[in-house]
Design a protein around this motif. Sequence first.
Motif, PDB file in Angstrom:
ATOM      1  N   HIS A 273       0.841  -1.197   0.000  1.00  0.00           N
ATOM      2  CA  HIS A 273       0.000   0.000   0.000  1.00  0.00           C
ATOM      3  C   HIS A 273       0.874   1.244   0.000  1.00  0.00           C
ATOM      4  N   VAL A 274       0.415   2.295  -0.699  1.00  0.00           N
ATOM      5  CA  VAL A 274       1.075   3.598  -0.669  1.00  0.00           C
ATOM      6  C   VAL A 274       0.023   4.677  -0.460  1.00  0.00           C
ATOM      7  N   GLU A 275       0.477   5.824   0.000  1.00  0.00           N
ATOM      8  CA  GLU A 275      -0.432   6.939   0.218  1.00  0.00           C
ATOM      9  C   GLU A 275      -0.908   7.531  -1.104  1.00  0.00           C
ATOM     10  N   LEU A 276      -0.002   7.636  -2.081  1.00  0.00           N
ATOM     11  CA  LEU A 276      -0.314   8.338  -3.329  1.00  0.00           C
ATOM     12  C   LEU A 276       0.212   7.568  -4.529  1.00  0.00           C
ATOM     13  N   LEU A 277      -0.637   7.408  -5.524  1.00  0.00           N
ATOM     14  CA  LEU A 277      -0.266   6.848  -6.822  1.00  0.00           C
ATOM     15  C   LEU A 277      -0.293   7.967  -7.844  1.00  0.00           C
ATOM     16  N   VAL A 278       0.795   8.136  -8.603  1.00  0.00           N
ATOM     17  CA  VAL A 278       0.801   9.104  -9.698  1.00  0.00           C
ATOM     18  C   VAL A 278       1.168   8.386 -10.986  1.00  0.00           C
ATOM     19  N   CYS A 279       0.678   8.905 -12.093  1.00  0.00           N
ATOM     20  CA  CYS A 279       0.881   8.204 -13.362  1.00  0.00           C
ATOM     21  C   CYS A 279       0.773   9.182 -14.522  1.00  0.00           C
ATOM     22  N   ASP A 280       1.775   9.153 -15.396  1.00  0.00           N
ATOM     23  CA  ASP A 280       1.758   9.971 -16.614  1.00  0.00           C
ATOM     24  C   ASP A 280       2.174   9.119 -17.808  1.00  0.00           C
ATOM     25  N   MET A 281       1.639   7.903 -17.879  1.00  0.00           N
ATOM     26  CA  MET A 281       1.983   6.984 -18.962  1.00  0.00           C
ATOM     27  C   MET A 281       1.260   7.356 -20.252  1.00  0.00           C
ATOM     28  N   ILE A 282       1.925   7.130 -21.359  1.00  0.00           N
ATOM     29  CA  ILE A 282       1.316   7.368 -22.676  1.00  0.00           C
ATOM     30  C   ILE A 282       0.554   6.108 -23.074  1.00  0.00           C
ATOM     31  N   GLU A 283      -0.703   6.082 -22.702  1.00  0.00           N
ATOM     32  CA  GLU A 283      -1.567   4.934 -22.961  1.00  0.00           C
ATOM     33  C   GLU A 283      -2.976   5.419 -23.253  1.00  0.00           C
ATOM     34  N   GLN A 284      -3.816   4.523 -23.726  1.00  0.00           N
ATOM     35  CA  GLN A 284      -5.213   4.870 -23.991  1.00  0.00           C
ATOM     36  C   GLN A 284      -5.877   5.318 -22.687  1.00  0.00           C
ATOM     37  N   PRO A 285      -6.668   6.395 -22.728  1.00  0.00           N
ATOM     38  CA  PRO A 285      -7.247   6.931 -21.490  1.00  0.00           C
ATOM     39  C   PRO A 285      -8.130   5.942 -20.741  1.00  0.00           C
ATOM     40  N   ASP A 286      -8.896   5.127 -21.448  1.00  0.00           N
ATOM     41  CA  ASP A 286      -9.758   4.167 -20.750  1.00  0.00           C
ATOM     42  C   ASP A 286      -8.933   3.109 -20.035  1.00  0.00           C
ATOM     43  N   LYS A 313     -10.124  13.632 -31.636  1.00  0.00           N
ATOM     44  CA  LYS A 313     -11.540  13.972 -31.738  1.00  0.00           C
ATOM     45  C   LYS A 313     -12.290  13.464 -30.512  1.00  0.00           C
ATOM     46  N   ARG A 314     -13.445  14.071 -30.257  1.00  0.00           N
ATOM     47  CA  ARG A 314     -14.328  13.669 -29.168  1.00  0.00           C
ATOM     48  C   ARG A 314     -13.586  13.625 -27.830  1.00  0.00           C
ATOM     49  N   ARG A 315     -12.801  14.657 -27.588  1.00  0.00           N
ATOM     50  CA  ARG A 315     -12.000  14.680 -26.365  1.00  0.00           C
ATOM     51  C   ARG A 315     -12.866  14.831 -25.125  1.00  0.00           C
ATOM     52  N   CYS A 316     -13.846  15.716 -25.191  1.00  0.00           N
ATOM     53  CA  CYS A 316     -14.727  15.910 -24.040  1.00  0.00           C
ATOM     54  C   CYS A 316     -15.454  14.614 -23.701  1.00  0.00           C
ATOM     55  N   GLU A 317     -15.991  13.950 -24.693  1.00  0.00           N
ATOM     56  CA  GLU A 317     -16.713  12.709 -24.470  1.00  0.00           C
ATOM     57  C   GLU A 317     -15.792  11.628 -23.906  1.00  0.00           C
ATOM     58  N   THR A 318     -14.549  11.574 -24.394  1.00  0.00           N
ATOM     59  CA  THR A 318     -13.579  10.585 -23.916  1.00  0.00           C
ATOM     60  C   THR A 318     -13.265  10.791 -22.440  1.00  0.00           C
ATOM     61  N   VAL A 319     -13.063  12.045 -22.048  1.00  0.00           N
ATOM     62  CA  VAL A 319     -12.746  12.354 -20.654  1.00  0.00           C
ATOM     63  C   VAL A 319     -13.901  11.964 -19.747  1.00  0.00           C
ATOM     64  N   TYR A 320     -15.107  12.385 -20.108  1.00  0.00           N
ATOM     65  CA  TYR A 320     -16.260  12.106 -19.253  1.00  0.00           C
ATOM     66  C   TYR A 320     -16.503  10.603 -19.133  1.00  0.00           C
ATOM     67  N   ALA A 321     -16.300   9.856 -20.212  1.00  0.00           N
ATOM     68  CA  ALA A 321     -16.499   8.400 -20.170  1.00  0.00           C
ATOM     69  C   ALA A 321     -15.484   7.752 -19.232  1.00  0.00           C
ATOM     70  N   ALA A 322     -14.239   8.208 -19.280  1.00  0.00           N
ATOM     71  CA  ALA A 322     -13.197   7.629 -18.423  1.00  0.00           C
ATOM     72  C   ALA A 322     -13.481   7.924 -16.951  1.00  0.00           C
TER      73      ALA A 322
END
Length: 359
Positions: A273-286, A313-322
């Motif tokens: 277990h850790v207090e904080l997880l951070v991630c900036d990987m170049i991967e599909q948002p979902d 394209k469809r960036r807003c929709e992608t963010v909200y879905a994730a």
Amino acid sequence: MTSNSILAYCRPGYEVDTGNELTRLTAARGCYGYPLMKAGEAFVTYQFQAPAAAQEFIGQTAVDDTVFARQLFAVIGKITIEDTADRIGPVLALLDEQPPPRCGTLMVEYPDTEDGKTLAKLCRKFAVPLRQALRGKGWLTAKEQLNLPALHVFFVAGDCCYVGISQPRQRSPFANGICRLKFPPKAPSRSTLKLEEALLTMLSEQERNEICRPGARAVDLGACPGGWTYQLVIREMHVEAVDNGKMDADLMATGLVDYRAEDGFKYRPQLGHVELLVCDMIEQPDRVAELMAAWLVKQWATHAIFNLKLPMKRRCETVYAAIQAVEAKLASANIKATIKTRHLYHNRDEVTVAVLRKS
């Protein structure tokens, strides 16, 4: 105020996404309208249908409640200046016709575009005499008072500006809605500014002190060369840095970094277990969203801050879905958390998400 519209600043190229988001937010509040925008202008106006809906919306919605907006204000009016030798007169004339509430600060701003930046000098020079004129009319306090409404004058050209009002605690405190940070010379990459901005603007001071406390443990997935790890190390956190690349030598010399050349999607925290997880990987948002939710649901991390790379394209929709997928997984595990999602200034084609578990 007779105008029934709001104005939102955004990153150039994200006008459609900002407009789509405003349409979502207004519909969720039961007030409807339509966005007006042009590609590359770095701002969107949103026209409401119901009387006084703009004032109601701006009073209920903070900039931090949005993903793509940098600043929000209710529009009093748009001014076309016929004689550029006198820009103050038309502003005062508009306010004479539609008197504003007494304001505690004046913000003279411009779009974050190459054309907009040419207006920077004009805005600085214009602000001083306008501030004096507004105080003379009693519309602006003698000293800045941030707990009062702010008066905005937003120049889109040398002869055209929007005038409007924002509310305290709802607006961005930064000029042009931009949190500008100085690059730390010892940081191994400029990506460090992404996490620094997230920590400063998406977490309260109390949250930062509790989560990023000396001695606390964190995991950085996709860490190399260490831009995000750097922000955790300078706060004296112990970091498990996970990546197949090479970590910065100075970071490793601190003794606070445990480097692991492993797959970020298969890695598990060394002590469970850790207090904080951070991630900036170049991967599909979902895929990233699913991974972050798994860490939180399985109690491998208490909190998470991560980036979602956006499609063309469809960036807003992608963010909200994730984000909705993360919310659903947390809800199914009966985990209560606050989720903030912001298109930060130091981001490019990505948004930053902070998931903070409630105590």
